[in-house]
Design an enzyme around this catalytic site. Structure first.
Site, PDB file in Angstrom:
ATOM      1  N   GLY A 231       0.698  -1.212   0.072  1.00 41.94           N
ATOM      2  CA  GLY A 231      -0.118   0.083  -0.031  1.00 41.94           C
ATOM      3  C   GLY A 231       0.677   1.262   0.090  1.00 41.94           C
ATOM      4  O   GLY A 231       2.042   1.294  -0.263  1.00 41.94           O
TER       5      GLY A 231
ATOM      6  N   ILE B 189       5.369   2.584   5.926  1.00 42.86           N
ATOM      7  CA  ILE B 189       5.773   1.085   6.244  1.00 42.86           C
ATOM      8  C   ILE B 189       5.968   0.542   4.841  1.00 42.86           C
ATOM      9  O   ILE B 189       7.058  -0.080   4.744  1.00 42.86           O
ATOM     10  CB  ILE B 189       4.822   0.481   7.212  1.00 42.86           C
ATOM     11  CG1 ILE B 189       4.884   1.003   8.703  1.00 42.86           C
ATOM     12  CG2 ILE B 189       5.169  -0.929   6.910  1.00 42.86           C
ATOM     13  CD1 ILE B 189       3.848   0.528   9.292  1.00 42.86           C
TER      14      ILE B 189
ATOM     15  N   GLU C 275      -2.917  -3.084  -5.756  1.00 44.57           N
ATOM     16  CA  GLU C 275      -4.085  -2.238  -6.087  1.00 44.57           C
ATOM     17  C   GLU C 275      -3.424  -0.940  -6.433  1.00 44.57           C
ATOM     18  O   GLU C 275      -3.837  -0.282  -7.268  1.00 44.57           O
ATOM     19  CB  GLU C 275      -4.515  -2.126  -4.537  1.00 44.57           C
ATOM     20  CG  GLU C 275      -5.657  -0.979  -4.452  1.00 44.57           C
ATOM     21  CD  GLU C 275      -6.068  -1.004  -2.895  1.00 44.57           C
ATOM     22  OE1 GLU C 275      -6.553  -2.215  -2.404  1.00 44.57           O
ATOM     23  OE2 GLU C 275      -6.387   0.015  -2.463  1.00 44.57           O
TER      24      GLU C 275
ATOM     25  N   GLY D 136      -8.890  -2.389  -0.019  1.00 47.45           N
ATOM     26  CA  GLY D 136      -8.355  -3.479  -0.728  1.00 47.45           C
ATOM     27  C   GLY D 136      -7.749  -4.714   0.354  1.00 47.45           C
ATOM     28  O   GLY D 136      -7.089  -5.608  -0.342  1.00 47.45           O
TER      29      GLY D 136
HETATM   30  N1  COA Z   1      -5.664   4.285  18.861  1.00 48.12           N
HETATM   31  C1  COA Z   1      -5.907   5.721  18.621  1.00 48.12           C
HETATM   32  N2  COA Z   1      -5.395   6.480  17.581  1.00 48.12           N
HETATM   33  C2  COA Z   1      -4.766   5.686  16.695  1.00 48.12           C
HETATM   34  C3  COA Z   1      -4.536   4.544  16.707  1.00 48.12           C
HETATM   35  C4  COA Z   1      -4.972   3.623  17.862  1.00 48.12           C
HETATM   36  N3  COA Z   1      -4.952   2.314  17.939  1.00 48.12           N
HETATM   37  N4  COA Z   1      -3.849   3.799  15.539  1.00 48.12           N
HETATM   38  C5  COA Z   1      -3.624   5.089  15.124  1.00 48.12           C
HETATM   39  N5  COA Z   1      -4.154   5.902  15.827  1.00 48.12           N
HETATM   40  C6  COA Z   1      -4.025   7.580  15.176  1.00 48.12           C
HETATM   41  C7  COA Z   1      -2.648   7.904  14.834  1.00 48.12           C
HETATM   42  O1  COA Z   1      -1.896   8.194  16.028  1.00 48.12           O
HETATM   43  C8  COA Z   1      -2.794   8.775  13.594  1.00 48.12           C
HETATM   44  O2  COA Z   1      -3.191  10.167  14.227  1.00 48.12           O
HETATM   45  P1  COA Z   1      -2.802  11.669  13.838  1.00 48.12           P
HETATM   46  O3  COA Z   1      -3.185  11.616  12.520  1.00 48.12           O
HETATM   47  O4  COA Z   1      -3.250  12.663  14.683  1.00 48.12           O
HETATM   48  O5  COA Z   1      -1.088  11.411  13.637  1.00 48.12           O
HETATM   49  C9  COA Z   1      -4.042   8.611  12.953  1.00 48.12           C
HETATM   50  O6  COA Z   1      -4.850   7.363  13.871  1.00 48.12           O
HETATM   51  C10 COA Z   1      -3.567   7.432  11.687  1.00 48.12           C
HETATM   52  O7  COA Z   1      -2.672   6.733  12.167  1.00 48.12           O
HETATM   53  P2  COA Z   1      -1.681   6.370  10.950  1.00 48.12           P
HETATM   54  O8  COA Z   1      -0.745   5.221  11.522  1.00 48.12           O
HETATM   55  O9  COA Z   1      -0.642   7.686  10.631  1.00 48.12           O
HETATM   56  O10 COA Z   1      -2.244   5.888   9.769  1.00 48.12           O
HETATM   57  P3  COA Z   1      -1.867   5.556   8.375  1.00 48.12           P
HETATM   58  O11 COA Z   1      -1.890   6.828   7.358  1.00 48.12           O
HETATM   59  O12 COA Z   1      -0.539   4.829   8.386  1.00 48.12           O
HETATM   60  O13 COA Z   1      -3.092   4.342   7.924  1.00 48.12           O
HETATM   61  C11 COA Z   1      -4.711   2.756   8.227  1.00 48.12           C
HETATM   62  C12 COA Z   1      -3.435   3.347   8.483  1.00 48.12           C
HETATM   63  C13 COA Z   1      -5.001   1.343   8.897  1.00 48.12           C
HETATM   64  C14 COA Z   1      -5.586   3.613   8.412  1.00 48.12           C
HETATM   65  C15 COA Z   1      -4.530   2.711   6.494  1.00 48.12           C
HETATM   66  O14 COA Z   1      -3.549   1.889   6.081  1.00 48.12           O
HETATM   67  C16 COA Z   1      -6.068   1.928   5.958  1.00 48.12           C
HETATM   68  O15 COA Z   1      -6.580   2.687   5.925  1.00 48.12           O
HETATM   69  N6  COA Z   1      -5.951   0.622   5.841  1.00 48.12           N
HETATM   70  C17 COA Z   1      -7.367  -0.151   5.469  1.00 48.12           C
HETATM   71  C18 COA Z   1      -7.166  -0.324   3.911  1.00 48.12           C
HETATM   72  C19 COA Z   1      -5.970  -0.837   3.339  1.00 48.12           C
HETATM   73  O16 COA Z   1      -5.276  -1.662   4.022  1.00 48.12           O
HETATM   74  N7  COA Z   1      -5.945  -0.908   2.042  1.00 48.12           N
HETATM   75  C20 COA Z   1      -5.104  -1.605   1.219  1.00 48.12           C
HETATM   76  C21 COA Z   1      -3.904  -1.031   0.867  1.00 48.12           C
HETATM   77  S1  COA Z   1      -3.918   0.182  -0.289  1.00 48.12           S
END
Ligand code: COA
Length: 437
Positions: free
Chosen positions: A216, A220, A239, A337
């Site tokens: 994605g 990471i 994707e 996805g």
């Molecule tokens: N409890 C509270 N807050 C949390 C948390 C938890 N367990 N985990 C993350 N957060 C907060 C973070 O601190 C961050 O806050 P900020 O914006 O104030 O810094 C926010 O939530 C986003 O977390 P982050 O780790 O930066 O998210 P990301 O941008 O790396 O996205 C997902 C992670 C999981 C949301 C994202 O990968 C996703 O939507 N995945 C589902 C869809 C998918 O996997 N698609 C296929 C790949 S394309």
């Protein structure tokens, strides 16, 4: 010799303002994904008084809040299948609708009317000498919404690349054409810190030469690619790709030579990154854009031997249940996805699915929250089930889930949790399993 002559289509060339006046006041309008037709959306927002809760269906939208601005709920009902930053406030306020759904299912559900589509608004490239336009960097479900809608409107954007694959439509398939050149939204490569690097290195250790990858966007995935430069004959069936994939390609690690299908090609349904990525895919047969019901369908994904997918999560509980899309009841993104690839990779011969997450989230006041938790936060949905989950990775290591009992899972996950939270997790596991430790 082509018979195409743009003059034959002058009667359907209109301004953005004119085009959006043709939208019935309570229609179901679908927006093309990510690289949406900005001129049409802006015109729709300007014309809002004419609408009575027009339903606006979409997945990820970039850019500022517009449709979902407070007060606009009188005119628009936002129907969100995957939320970006501009949708989260409306979701938290309950003024927008969230519709859970797999990405690969979008074309089918549009076709079957479960996702109603009266009007489609997409962005396309300028027509070629035969009258074909390209959906460019977002092919995913664009073809289906254009062919299902009663009114199909295209914004012809001269800045959109032409891409190879399924994203070609003939100009005669549209009811209205609006010429407006807009820059594509760019996403800059994320910062990669020590935590991401450690996670990336653990992931790379699981990826063998000849694997086909789905990665994605984000710190990471980019960190994983940093550690893959020495691998041989990796393939891409993903994707999406972004700048990090190009770096890896330039290092020579990606050849696609050992893919089971689409040998030598990178298969994607969209790309999202900087201009460098958009220039790379322009008129480049190496990258094939296929519709999302092909790219993300688990049955297609499983055909690749050694398919490895890497996705992110919000939290994982001690049974291995993954929430990747919300913080409790607050919808943050969507399933996207993730499950498509988790299932496809699990079914692939030699395939692996990897869920990655930093061990903690850090709140604005500096408080750490463990992302490995005894129970998912109240209200959080399970995105990837405990049956589907395979490997879970934090900066502290790899926890295997497939074939492991609930007791073993709790043990493996506690071992990769942040040290500050291991005692608490151990206590919870000990309450459940007499022989924990
Ligand atoms: N409890 C509270 N807050 C949390 C948390 C938890 N367990 N985990 C993350 N957060 C907060 C973070 O601190 C961050 O806050 P900020 O914006 O104030 O810094 C926010 O939530 C986003 O977390 P982050 O780790 O930066 O998210 P990301 O941008 O790396 O996205 C997902 C992670 C999981 C949301 C994202 O990968 C996703 O939507 N995945 C589902 C869809 C998918 O996997 N698609 C296929 C790949 S394309």
């Amino acid at each position: 010799m082509s018979n195409f002559d743009m003059k034959d289509y002058q009667s359907i060339v209109v301004s953005a303002e004119e085009a959006v006046k043709r939208i019935p006041k309570d229609a179901n309008v679908w927006l093309g994904h990510i690289s949406e037709p900005k001129a049409l959306v802006a015109a729709m927002v300007a014309n809002k008084e004419a609408y009575d809760r027009v339903k606006v269906w979409h997945l990820l939208r970039l850019g500022p809040e517009d449709i979902t601005l407070p007060g606009n709920e009188r005119y628009f009902l936002d129907k969100i299948i995957f939320a970006g930053g501009n949708a989260r406030r409306a979701l938290a306020a309950g003024t927008a609708d969230f519709v859970p759904g797999y990405f690969h299912d979008v074309p089918k559900l549009v076709r079957e009317g479960k996702y109603p589509c009266d009007v489609s608004m997409v962005q396309v490239s300028t027509p070629d000498e035969n009258g074909y336009v390209s959906l460019g960097v977002n092919v995913d479900f664009g073809v289906q919404i254009v062919r299902t809608a009663k009114i199909a409107i295209a914004q012809i954007n001269g800045k959109l690349p032409r891409t190879f694959g399924d994203g070609l439509l003939h100009i005669s398939e549209f009811d209205y054409l609006v010429f407006a050149d807009d820059d594509l939204d760019e996403i800059q490569p994320p910062a990669i810190g020590d935590v991401e690097k450690a996670i990336g290195e653990h992931c790379a250790g699981l990826i063998e030469d000849g694997s086909t990858l789905q990665l994605g966007i984000g710190g990471i995935p980019d960190a994983v690619m940093l550690f893959l430069g020495h691998k041989k004959d990796l393939g891409i069936h993903s994707e999406m790709i972004s700048d990090g994939t190009l770096d890896l390609y330039e290092k020579g690690a990606i050849t696609g030579a050992l893919k089971s299908e689409n040998v030598g090609k990178m298969i994607v349904t969209f790309v999202m990154g900087t201009k460098r990525v958009y220039d790379f895919v322009d008129n480049n047969p190496l990258v094939e854009f296929r519709t999302v019901d092909y790219v993300n369908h688990p049955v297609i994904i499983m055909r690749q031997r050694k398919m490895v997918c890497v996705n992110a999560a919000m939290e994982v509980d001690l049974q291995g249940q993954v929430c990747a899309e919300s913080i409790g009841l607050w919808q943050f993104s969507g399933v996207g996805g993730q499950v498509d690839f988790v299932r496809g990779a699990s079914m692939s011969d030699g395939g692996k699915s990897i869920i990655t997450l930093p061990s903690v989230a850090v709140k604005k006041d500096g408080t750490k929250i463990s992302k490995i938790v005894p129970f998912l936060t109240h209200g959080a949905p399970v995105t990837t089930s405990r049956v589907d989950v395979d490997y879970v990775i934090t900066e502290y290591g790899i926890a295997e889930m497939k074939g492991k009992s609930l007791r073993e899972r709790a043990q493996n996950l506690t071992a990769i949790a942040h040290p500050d939270f291991r005692d608490e997790l151990t206590e919870e596991a000990a309450r459940r399993f007499a022989e924990f430790l």
